[in-house]
Design an enzyme around this catalytic site. Structure first.
Site, mmCIF file in Angstrom:
data_model
loop_
_atom_site.group_PDB
_atom_site.id
_atom_site.type_symbol
_atom_site.label_atom_id
_atom_site.label_comp_id
_atom_site.label_asym_id
_atom_site.label_seq_id
_atom_site.Cartn_x
_atom_site.Cartn_y
_atom_site.Cartn_z
ATOM 1 N N HIS A 52 -9.895 12.504 -4.521
ATOM 2 C CA HIS A 52 -10.420 10.804 -4.496
ATOM 3 C C HIS A 52 -11.324 10.654 -5.499
ATOM 4 O O HIS A 52 -10.810 9.555 -6.389
ATOM 5 C CB HIS A 52 -10.786 10.379 -3.403
ATOM 6 C CG HIS A 52 -11.359 8.848 -2.939
ATOM 7 N ND1 HIS A 52 -10.127 8.528 -2.232
ATOM 8 C CD2 HIS A 52 -10.841 8.567 -3.534
ATOM 9 C CE1 HIS A 52 -10.568 7.532 -1.778
ATOM 10 N NE2 HIS A 52 -11.190 6.853 -2.811
ATOM 11 N N TYR A 63 -9.810 6.013 3.949
ATOM 12 C CA TYR A 63 -9.434 4.670 4.480
ATOM 13 C C TYR A 63 -9.095 4.344 5.629
ATOM 14 O O TYR A 63 -9.218 3.848 6.345
ATOM 15 C CB TYR A 63 -7.625 4.397 3.763
ATOM 16 C CG TYR A 63 -7.950 4.454 2.095
ATOM 17 C CD1 TYR A 63 -8.627 4.293 1.511
ATOM 18 C CD2 TYR A 63 -6.735 4.248 1.660
ATOM 19 C CE1 TYR A 63 -8.635 4.585 -0.381
ATOM 20 C CE2 TYR A 63 -5.977 4.324 0.029
ATOM 21 C CZ TYR A 63 -7.147 4.228 -0.415
ATOM 22 O OH TYR A 63 -7.233 4.125 -1.941
ATOM 23 N N ASP A 87 0.607 5.866 -0.183
ATOM 24 C CA ASP A 87 -0.627 5.705 -0.955
ATOM 25 C C ASP A 87 -1.632 5.121 0.245
ATOM 26 O O ASP A 87 -1.935 4.821 0.227
ATOM 27 C CB ASP A 87 -0.759 5.041 -2.833
ATOM 28 C CG ASP A 87 -2.350 5.550 -2.709
ATOM 29 O OD1 ASP A 87 -2.152 6.465 -2.425
ATOM 30 O OD2 ASP A 87 -2.174 5.009 -3.602
ATOM 31 N N LYS A 100 -5.376 11.802 -0.400
ATOM 32 C CA LYS A 100 -6.685 12.306 -0.763
ATOM 33 C C LYS A 100 -7.827 12.784 -0.521
ATOM 34 O O LYS A 100 -8.221 12.358 0.988
ATOM 35 C CB LYS A 100 -7.037 10.685 -1.875
ATOM 36 C CG LYS A 100 -5.834 9.839 -2.466
ATOM 37 C CD LYS A 100 -6.981 8.495 -2.857
ATOM 38 C CE LYS A 100 -5.623 7.433 -3.341
ATOM 39 N NZ LYS A 100 -4.593 6.814 -2.654
#
Length: 208
Positions: A106, A48, A43, A73
């Site tokens: 997200h 990120y 994930d 996401k």
């Protein structure tokens, strides 16, 4: 490994490795180690900043691509129909894959909800075209607008728990996660969130 069946029949490994706040230079080793241990669900997210390293680790692992469930996401800066299509293309390129197993938004963006809807329509297009296997929206706050509670939010949470992340609700304040902590600025908890009798109820206080 145990799997969960999504509403379109796609099976997702129930146990996965999330790489939120994993520095890029550590992500590759972490993902490789997880895959070596038998993890098959990774994930990540555009926000990120480590999708490229996730992809490198998957390629280095020697595990066949069709045995690994990749989730990522779309960040709010790529909301909107065309922008979300472009966001998918960026993520797929960084991950080094043609198809993403689970692509989600997200978070909802209440201040520009038309962009959220357009972004979701883009996900539906990607699903129909076979570019992704499943789509969705990441659940987050128990509030959908300032001081508007979800119907099943328990009394304990209404009377004082932070309505964003129960670990402090500072994501949005610190600019890490795009404003979730700003959705409802209520008093910080005076007791541990785990003492809430409904803490394990979906969409109650345990939502992050």
């Amino acid at each position: 490994m145990q799997t969960l069946t999504l509403n379109n029949g796609v099976e997702m490994p129930a146990l996965g490795l999330g790489v939120f706040q994993t520095p890029p230079d550590e992500t590759r080793a972490a993902v490789k180690a997880a895959l070596d241990l038998g993890y098959r669900h990774i994930d990540t997210a555009a926000a990120y900043g480590n999708e490229r390293e996730v992809g490198q680790a998957i390629r280095d692992s020697g595990v066949p691509r069709d045995e690994i469930f990749i989730e990522t996401k779309i960040w709010i800066s790529d909301y909107g129909y065309d922008a979300t299509l472009h966001g998918f293309a960026k993520s797929a390129a960084k991950l080094g894959v043609d198809q993403i197993d689970l692509l989600i938004l997200h978070q909802a963006l209440p201040s520009e909800f038309d962009k959220t809807l357009a972004a979701y329509r883009s996900l539906e297009k990607l699903l129909a075209d076979g570019k992704v296997r499943a789509i969705g929206v990441k659940p987050g706050d128990v509030v959908v607008a300032p001081f508007v509670w979800a119907d099943n939010t328990c009394t304990y949470c209404r009377e004082g728990l932070q309505t964003s992340c129960p670990h402090g609700g500072q994501w949005g304040v610190n600019g890490v996660d795009g404003g979730q902590g700003q959705a409802a600025r209520v008093p910080r908890p005076t007791a541990p969130w785990s003492s809430c009798p409904s803490a394990r109820t979906p969409n109650c206080c345990r939502t992050c």
